[in-house]
Design a protein around this motif. Structure first.
Motif, short mmCIF file in Angstrom:
data_model
loop_
_atom_site.label_atom_id
_atom_site.label_comp_id
_atom_site.label_asym_id
_atom_site.label_seq_id
_atom_site.Cartn_x
_atom_site.Cartn_y
_atom_site.Cartn_z
N GLN A 51 0.85 -1.19 0.00
CA GLN A 51 0.00 0.00 0.00
C GLN A 51 0.89 1.23 0.00
O GLN A 51 1.95 1.25 0.62
CB GLN A 51 -0.91 0.02 1.22
CG GLN A 51 -1.93 -1.09 1.21
CD GLN A 51 -2.85 -1.03 2.42
OE1 GLN A 51 -2.60 -0.31 3.37
NE2 GLN A 51 -3.92 -1.81 2.38
N TYR A 52 0.42 2.26 -0.69
CA TYR A 52 1.20 3.48 -0.80
C TYR A 52 0.31 4.68 -0.46
O TYR A 52 -0.81 4.78 -0.94
CB TYR A 52 1.76 3.65 -2.21
CG TYR A 52 2.46 4.94 -2.44
CD1 TYR A 52 3.73 5.16 -1.90
CD2 TYR A 52 1.86 5.96 -3.15
CE1 TYR A 52 4.38 6.37 -2.09
CE2 TYR A 52 2.50 7.17 -3.34
CZ TYR A 52 3.76 7.36 -2.81
OH TYR A 52 4.40 8.55 -3.00
N LEU A 53 0.82 5.56 0.36
CA LEU A 53 0.13 6.80 0.69
C LEU A 53 1.02 7.96 0.29
O LEU A 53 2.22 7.96 0.55
CB LEU A 53 -0.17 6.89 2.19
CG LEU A 53 -1.12 5.86 2.77
CD1 LEU A 53 -1.21 6.01 4.28
CD2 LEU A 53 -2.49 6.01 2.15
N LYS A 54 0.43 8.96 -0.35
CA LYS A 54 1.19 10.15 -0.73
C LYS A 54 1.55 10.95 0.52
O LYS A 54 0.96 10.77 1.58
CB LYS A 54 0.37 11.02 -1.67
CG LYS A 54 0.13 10.38 -3.02
CD LYS A 54 -0.64 11.32 -3.92
CE LYS A 54 -0.87 10.69 -5.27
NZ LYS A 54 -1.62 11.57 -6.18
N LYS A 55 2.49 11.84 0.34
CA LYS A 55 2.95 12.68 1.44
C LYS A 55 1.78 13.49 1.99
O LYS A 55 1.01 14.08 1.24
CB LYS A 55 4.04 13.62 0.95
CG LYS A 55 4.65 14.46 2.03
CD LYS A 55 5.77 15.31 1.49
CE LYS A 55 6.36 16.16 2.59
NZ LYS A 55 7.48 16.97 2.13
N MET A 109 -0.81 12.27 3.63
CA MET A 109 -1.99 11.43 3.84
C MET A 109 -1.75 10.55 5.06
O MET A 109 -0.63 10.36 5.51
CB MET A 109 -2.24 10.56 2.61
CG MET A 109 -2.57 11.35 1.35
SD MET A 109 -2.77 10.33 -0.10
CE MET A 109 -4.36 9.62 0.22
N PHE A 110 -2.85 10.02 5.60
CA PHE A 110 -2.73 9.12 6.74
C PHE A 110 -3.80 8.05 6.65
O PHE A 110 -4.79 8.18 5.95
CB PHE A 110 -2.82 9.88 8.06
CG PHE A 110 -4.12 10.60 8.27
CD1 PHE A 110 -5.19 9.98 8.92
CD2 PHE A 110 -4.29 11.89 7.81
CE1 PHE A 110 -6.38 10.63 9.10
CE2 PHE A 110 -5.48 12.55 7.99
CZ PHE A 110 -6.53 11.93 8.63
N MET A 111 -3.57 6.96 7.36
CA MET A 111 -4.48 5.84 7.36
C MET A 111 -4.88 5.55 8.81
O MET A 111 -4.04 5.62 9.71
CB MET A 111 -3.82 4.60 6.76
CG MET A 111 -4.71 3.39 6.66
SD MET A 111 -3.88 1.94 5.96
CE MET A 111 -3.63 2.47 4.29
#
Length: 108
Positions: free
Chosen positions: A4-8, A10-12
């Protein structure tokens, strides 16, 4: 996590969701005279009932907030004593509209 990848920026959020059910969605909009000015207040019906006798209750519905604000203003003016009715009618509709949550609603 792997794959999984999150852009700078962003948060999960991980965890279990819990839903609150069978809670009535109601809000009271009331007016109170303080000195020479009228204050428009919104909040839970139980809190507004303590603050003022001039209030209406709203809930989810199909009226846009601008039309709903006009209806609230008319209802408050019609239920108030005649001496106060003109003063309540002079309250700017925008002040009442600011107390309404974003979206649509109905008088209850």
């Amino acid at each position: 996590p792997s794959g999984q990848y999150l852009k700078k920026g962003m948060f999960m959020i991980h965890g279990q969701r819990s839903f609150v059910q069978n809670v009535p969605l109601q809000l009271a909009i009331g007016v109170k005279k303080v000195g020479e000015h009228w204050i428009v207040m919104g909040g839970p019906p139980s809190a507004i009932k303590v603050q003022t006798d001039l209030y209406v209750e709203i809930g989810p519905g199909e009226q846009p907030s601008s039309r709903l604000a006009k209806q609230i203003k008319l209802k408050l003016a019609s239920t108030s004593p005649k001496a106060l009715s003109k003063e309540i009618s002079a309250i700017p509709t925008e002040e009442i509209q600011n107390a309404i949550p974003v979206g649509k609603g109905e008088l209850t």
